[in-house]
Write a protein that holds these residues in place. Structure first.
Motif, mmCIF file in Angstrom:
data_model
loop_
_atom_site.group_PDB
_atom_site.id
_atom_site.type_symbol
_atom_site.label_atom_id
_atom_site.label_comp_id
_atom_site.label_asym_id
_atom_site.label_seq_id
_atom_site.Cartn_x
_atom_site.Cartn_y
_atom_site.Cartn_z
ATOM 1 N N ARG A 1 1.002 -1.164 -0.053
ATOM 2 C CA ARG A 1 -0.062 0.062 0.295
ATOM 3 C C ARG A 1 0.947 1.170 -0.013
ATOM 4 O O ARG A 1 0.719 2.264 -0.599
ATOM 5 C CB ARG A 1 -0.918 0.022 1.339
ATOM 6 N N GLU A 2 1.700 1.153 0.765
ATOM 7 C CA GLU A 2 2.700 2.302 0.872
ATOM 8 C C GLU A 2 3.432 2.520 -0.437
ATOM 9 O O GLU A 2 3.673 3.829 -0.961
ATOM 10 C CB GLU A 2 3.758 2.219 1.942
ATOM 11 N N MET A 3 3.791 1.527 -1.165
ATOM 12 C CA MET A 3 4.693 1.734 -2.376
ATOM 13 C C MET A 3 3.638 2.001 -3.579
ATOM 14 O O MET A 3 4.234 2.186 -4.791
ATOM 15 C CB MET A 3 5.365 0.471 -2.610
ATOM 16 N N ARG A 4 2.381 1.695 -3.299
ATOM 17 C CA ARG A 4 1.377 1.556 -4.507
ATOM 18 C C ARG A 4 1.726 0.575 -5.389
ATOM 19 O O ARG A 4 1.804 0.834 -6.732
ATOM 20 C CB ARG A 4 1.474 3.076 -5.319
ATOM 21 N N ALA A 5 2.370 -0.591 -4.874
ATOM 22 C CA ALA A 5 2.574 -1.764 -5.491
ATOM 23 C C ALA A 5 1.379 -2.638 -6.166
ATOM 24 O O ALA A 5 0.247 -2.496 -5.623
ATOM 25 C CB ALA A 5 3.750 -2.432 -4.783
ATOM 26 N N THR A 6 1.599 -3.515 -7.070
ATOM 27 C CA THR A 6 0.729 -4.323 -7.726
ATOM 28 C C THR A 6 1.298 -5.886 -7.419
ATOM 29 O O THR A 6 2.356 -6.134 -7.501
ATOM 30 C CB THR A 6 0.207 -3.909 -9.014
ATOM 31 N N LEU A 7 0.527 -6.824 -7.826
ATOM 32 C CA LEU A 7 0.450 -8.243 -7.606
ATOM 33 C C LEU A 7 1.265 -8.590 -9.368
ATOM 34 O O LEU A 7 0.248 -8.334 -10.295
ATOM 35 C CB LEU A 7 -0.808 -8.800 -7.582
ATOM 36 N N LEU B 1 8.241 -5.578 -17.550
ATOM 37 C CA LEU B 1 7.727 -4.313 -16.557
ATOM 38 C C LEU B 1 7.058 -3.210 -17.334
ATOM 39 O O LEU B 1 7.487 -3.040 -18.311
ATOM 40 C CB LEU B 1 9.085 -3.861 -15.920
ATOM 41 N N LYS B 2 5.977 -2.985 -16.532
ATOM 42 C CA LYS B 2 5.203 -1.741 -17.083
ATOM 43 C C LYS B 2 5.308 -0.514 -16.245
ATOM 44 O O LYS B 2 4.893 -0.985 -15.136
ATOM 45 C CB LYS B 2 3.776 -2.151 -17.392
ATOM 46 N N ARG B 3 5.961 0.300 -16.700
ATOM 47 C CA ARG B 3 6.165 1.510 -15.634
ATOM 48 C C ARG B 3 6.597 1.105 -14.528
ATOM 49 O O ARG B 3 6.212 1.562 -13.288
ATOM 50 C CB ARG B 3 5.015 2.386 -15.707
ATOM 51 N N GLY B 4 7.724 0.183 -14.417
ATOM 52 C CA GLY B 4 8.240 -0.038 -13.318
ATOM 53 C C GLY B 4 8.964 1.004 -12.555
ATOM 54 O O GLY B 4 9.686 1.842 -13.268
ATOM 55 N N ARG B 5 9.116 1.302 -11.156
ATOM 56 C CA ARG B 5 9.696 2.044 -10.449
ATOM 57 C C ARG B 5 10.765 1.480 -9.358
ATOM 58 O O ARG B 5 10.156 0.662 -8.962
ATOM 59 C CB ARG B 5 8.615 2.898 -9.473
ATOM 60 N N HIS B 6 12.017 2.242 -9.243
ATOM 61 C CA HIS B 6 12.927 1.589 -8.136
ATOM 62 C C HIS B 6 12.133 2.323 -6.885
ATOM 63 O O HIS B 6 11.955 3.263 -6.568
ATOM 64 C CB HIS B 6 14.224 2.313 -8.476
ATOM 65 N N PHE C 1 4.768 -7.535 -3.401
ATOM 66 C CA PHE C 1 4.270 -6.875 -4.454
ATOM 67 C C PHE C 1 5.257 -5.934 -4.998
ATOM 68 O O PHE C 1 6.236 -5.386 -4.312
ATOM 69 C CB PHE C 1 2.954 -5.942 -4.157
ATOM 70 N N VAL C 2 5.206 -5.538 -6.326
ATOM 71 C CA VAL C 2 6.293 -4.632 -6.842
ATOM 72 C C VAL C 2 5.568 -3.379 -7.565
ATOM 73 O O VAL C 2 4.540 -3.397 -7.869
ATOM 74 C CB VAL C 2 7.043 -5.462 -8.173
ATOM 75 N N PRO C 3 6.328 -2.436 -7.313
ATOM 76 C CA PRO C 3 5.771 -0.895 -7.907
ATOM 77 C C PRO C 3 5.964 -0.851 -9.418
ATOM 78 O O PRO C 3 6.743 -0.298 -10.036
ATOM 79 C CB PRO C 3 6.809 -0.148 -7.097
ATOM 80 N N THR C 4 4.959 -1.703 -9.923
ATOM 81 C CA THR C 4 4.682 -1.335 -11.345
ATOM 82 C C THR C 4 3.355 -1.102 -11.442
ATOM 83 O O THR C 4 2.401 -1.225 -10.729
ATOM 84 C CB THR C 4 5.210 -2.676 -12.082
ATOM 85 N N GLU C 5 2.704 -0.912 -12.927
ATOM 86 C CA GLU C 5 1.522 -1.005 -13.269
ATOM 87 C C GLU C 5 0.895 -2.403 -13.339
ATOM 88 O O GLU C 5 1.753 -3.324 -13.397
ATOM 89 C CB GLU C 5 1.086 -0.318 -14.679
ATOM 90 N N ASP C 6 -0.448 -2.559 -13.411
ATOM 91 C CA ASP C 6 -1.047 -4.066 -13.759
ATOM 92 C C ASP C 6 -0.707 -4.593 -14.711
ATOM 93 O O ASP C 6 -0.254 -3.947 -15.569
ATOM 94 C CB ASP C 6 -2.600 -3.858 -13.655
#
Length: 791
Positions: free
Chosen positions: A286-292, A303-308, A359-364
């Motif tokens: 939730r804090e990272m706004r990460a997705t499954l 990776l779709k709009r993956g963020r470090h 979860f990873v900070p990327t788009e769905d």
């Protein structure tokens, strides 16, 4: 995954962020030990559990972990026969209670939103209510053993309180004595060494018997236990010793109860630690706004709009990259500080996070692979102590990677071949990359060597990429451009900084023709890319405008439909009101007819009947239905005397008596009325009515009369008819009876099943001319007859 790799990719910082979100020390311990897994099934199970915890966190705002403590040490000491103190026992009871609340919470969520893994895990928690209740009955919230813990403890403490009261009363008597007050430093009672004493001045010590327990720092005051209370204090000490013994006995008993269920308690702690760990992963997502992410073991990564995750969301540039589909190796070129190393670390760190069940900070719809190992050579690892140069350090690391890698590994190389002669370094880099590529690994490498651009361009399964550089601002944009090799921007930068054009032209002449062609090709590719990107943005803008227009059209259509529905509803209400008014008008007209019949006591004049008919016609509302095709009336034969007809304007059926030009005299019940020929309709084909008229020629009646001498009966026999037929006959019968000025009539319907009786009585309740009705009495037909009272 070795610790060196985890440190290189800064996985330990992600672990620290995860530990920050744990609610208990139990979960913190599990989070600290988190490691990536190379099993696809295990990774999927971890991610599913995280997804379920994320759903609970989204729906309910997290799970309750209040009261849960790490009591593993206390439980193990109780198992060895040790005595637990009240605080430890209170923590055990709180942990049992907290585990029970958590289990019921997750079971409640599971009923509304399925979370099978969390429900199964929480279902393993064992409740021990008797132990909870025993601890709660003996120890209060302040970790104090209560008097009610045992009868003996209650008795001892009652004696203690009584003894303390007596000692205080005896000492207060001494304090109040005038002879004693001058000897005291202060008129107060205090305690020294668990014994009650009074402060006495030094010069009066001989006047008091008893024992001296303490003196002030100046020596001017002595704290003396008077001889009068020595025995009482001794008794108090004995009671306190008994109290301690009884408390110890209670604590040992409770500790033994803990020891009996130590296995369940330790298992509960392990489950609670796992649950806390899972909800910490959900909070981190939730804090990272990460997705499954979707996971595979085919070596495919997208990776779709993956963020470090360690770079602030406000400044990080999202990364779009794909590996393992059309190509298995990616060669990234570009200027220093352009983001090449961040790109490598982003790919590696997000892979480690996904393999750890995070979860990873990327788009769905991003997809990651479960590798058997990830190897990285990133950064300058020169060691003065080991006398290794930068090149030697990198080569030592790369040799180790080449020895351990498998076709299912991910290799990350930063500035491969750097630190030595450019010609030898580029040749060595190409050889190393070729060896890794032939092995079948997934590889991402960064370099400055232009020779590697040609290698990636010519080699099947290898593709160029570059970090975009804005020549206008002389700064990198940190965007990864897959398929476009990086170009040298030295001349352009020098020109922008103001270097003489002649010097730049001379420098260009020193570059060989092949390098110039490569640069021109790259410049052309970049120009085409920028053009395509501009066209793509224009197309996206047009699509956005089209979507906006479509949405506006849908809103207008919805608004039109809503307005149409409202208009239809309003029209229906108006029609209903018009029908209601027409019914009221018709009722009034019928009432006028009945009133005139009663008042005239003779035949009703023709002009009055015509006027009443006109009022009935005006009372019918005109409702026009749009779109309904007009029905073409069927051509019917001419009306003949004796035909059964219907008069629509009156809503009544009758028989034709005689025809006179455009008017027809119609028998309506006991009434005969002259109506226009256009205002009548044939019922059926009219044949039966014609035949009847031949057999029984109608009488010529010119008006309506009300007389008791006519053949009007006071009873109506309906036996053998159905409800519909009976209602018609009852309506006609009641009209005749009202006109005949009857006050009471009889309707014979028989007993039977009672359906006909019920239907007739329902109709009588709605009839305006009926004052009341009842079943027949004895001698009147009983329940087979309904007696009707008319108004």
């Amino acid at each position: 995954m070795n610790k060196k790799l985890l440190h290189t990719l800064e996985f330990h910082k992600i672990v620290a962020m995860l530990r920050h979100h744990t609610s208990t020390s139990l979960g913190d311990r599990v989070a600290e030990e988190i490691r990536p897994s190379s099993s696809l099934e295990e990774v999927k199970r971890r991610l599913q559990a995280t997804d379920e915890a994320f759903a609970v966190d989204r729906l309910k705002g997290g799970a309750p972990f209040g009261g849960i403590r790490d009591v593993e040490g206390s439980v193990k000491r109780a198992r060895l026969g040790g005595m637990l103190n009240p605080s430890e026992l209170l923590d055990i009871a709180g942990t049992l209670s907290g585990g029970r609340r958590l289990r019921r919470f997750l079971q409640g969520v599971h009923e509304d939103h399925p979370i099978p893994l969390l429900d199964d895990l929480s279902g393993l928690l064992v409740e021990h209510r008797p132990l909870e209740q025993s601890i709660a009955a003996a120890i209060d919230d302040n970790a104090y053993v209560m008097d009610a813990a045992s009868p003996e403890l209650g008795r001892v403490r009652a004696e203690l309180r009584t003894g303390e009261t007596r000692i205080r009363e005896r000492l207060e008597q001494m304090l109040r004595s005038s002879s004693t007050q001058k000897m005291l430093q202060e008129a107060l009672i205090t305690i020294r060494n668990d014994r009650y004493v009074i402060p006495v001045k030094q010069e009066y010590r001989s006047h008091f018997g008893g024992m001296i327990h303490d003196q002030s720092a100046s020596g001017a005051t002595l704290f003396i236990e008077p001889e009068a209370v020595v025995q009482m204090n001794n008794r108090l000490r004995e009671l306190k010793f008994k109290e301690e013994q009884e408390v110890e006995k209670i604590l040992l008993k409770l500790s033994a109860q803990v020891a009996e269920v130590n296995g369940d308690l330790l298992a509960n702690l392990s489950i609670l630690a796992q649950l806390d760990f899972l909800f910490a992963k959900a909070a981190l997502a939730r804090e990272m706004r990460a997705t499954l992410p979707h996971m595979n073991d085919r070596g495919y990564l997208r990776l779709k709009r993956g963020r470090h995750p360690l770079i602030a969301r406000e400044v990080v540039v999202p990364l779009d990259v794909e590996l393992g589909s059309g190509f298995s190796s990616l060669i990234i070129t570009g200027p220093n500080t352009g983001g090449k190393t961040v790109t490598l670390k982003t790919i590696g760190l997000l892979s480690l996070m996904a393999m750890s069940g995070l979860f990873v900070p990327t788009e769905d719809d991003s997809e990651l692979c479960v590798f058997d190992a990830i190897y990285a050579d990133i950064g300058d690892e020169q060691s003065i102590e080991q006398s290794l140069s930068t090149f030697s350090s990198h080569m030592t690391n790369i040799i180790s990677i080449l020895r351990e890698m498998t076709p299912k590994s991910l290799i990350l190389l930063d500035e491969v071949g750097a630190g030595t002669d450019p010609a030898e370094g580029s040749a060595l880099a190409i050889a190393i990359l070729e060896h890794i590529h032939r092995t079948g690994c997934r590889m991402v490498a960064t370099t400055h060597y232009s020779e590697l651009k040609a290698y990636a361009y010519e080699r099947q399964g290898v593709i160029n990429a570059s970090m975009e550089f804005d020549v206008q601002t002389l700064s990198p944009t940190y965007r990864l451009l897959v398929g476009v090799p990086g170009r040298s921007n030295a001349f352009a930068i020098a020109e922008r900084l103001g270097l003489d054009k002649a010097i730049i032209d001379h420098a260009r002449g020193e570059v060989n023709e092949e390098d110039q062609r490569v640069e021109s090709m790259i410049a052309s590719l970049e120009e085409n890319r920028l053009t395509a990107e501009a066209e793509r943005k224009s197309a996206e803008q047009l699509r956005a405008e089209t979507d906006a227009l479509r949405q506006e059209l849908e809103r207008e259509q919805n608004k039109f439909r809503e307005q149409r529905e409202k208009m239809l509803e309003r029209a229906e209400r108006e029609a209903a009101d018009a029908v209601a008014r027409a019914r009221r008008e018709a009722d009034e007209i019928i009432a006028d007819l009945r009133r005139m019949a009663l008042e005239e006591q003779s035949a009703i004049k023709e002009h009055k009947l015509i006027d009443v008919k006109r009022r009935l016609e005006e009372a019918v509302p005109e409702l026009k239905k749009k779109g309904a095709p007009a029905k073409t009336p069927k051509k019917a034969r001419e009306v003949q005397p004796g035909d059964e007809v219907r008069v629509p304007s009156l809503g009544q059926k009758g028989h034709v008596v005689e025809i006179s030009g455009s008017d027809v005299l119609v028998q309506l019940g006991i009434m005969k009325m002259k109506v226009a020929k256009a205002d009548i309709e044939l019922v059926g084909n009219g044949e039966s009515g014609a035949q009847t008229s031949k057999q029984q020629p109608p009488k010529a009646v010119t008006g309506l009369k009300r007389s008791r001498d006519e053949n009007v009966r006071t009873e109506l026999d309906l036996r053998g008819l159905n409800i519909e037929e009976s209602i018609v006959e009852v309506d006609r019968f009641l009209d005749e009876s009202i006109l005949a000025n009857f006050h009471q009539v009889y309707i014979i319907h028989g007993k039977g099943t009672g359906v006909l009786r019920q239907g007739i009585q329902d109709y009588l309740r709605r009839h305006r001319g009926v004052a009341g009705f009842r079943l027949g009495n004895y001698g009147e037909g009983g329940s087979g007859v309904t007696v009707v009272e008319l108004k």
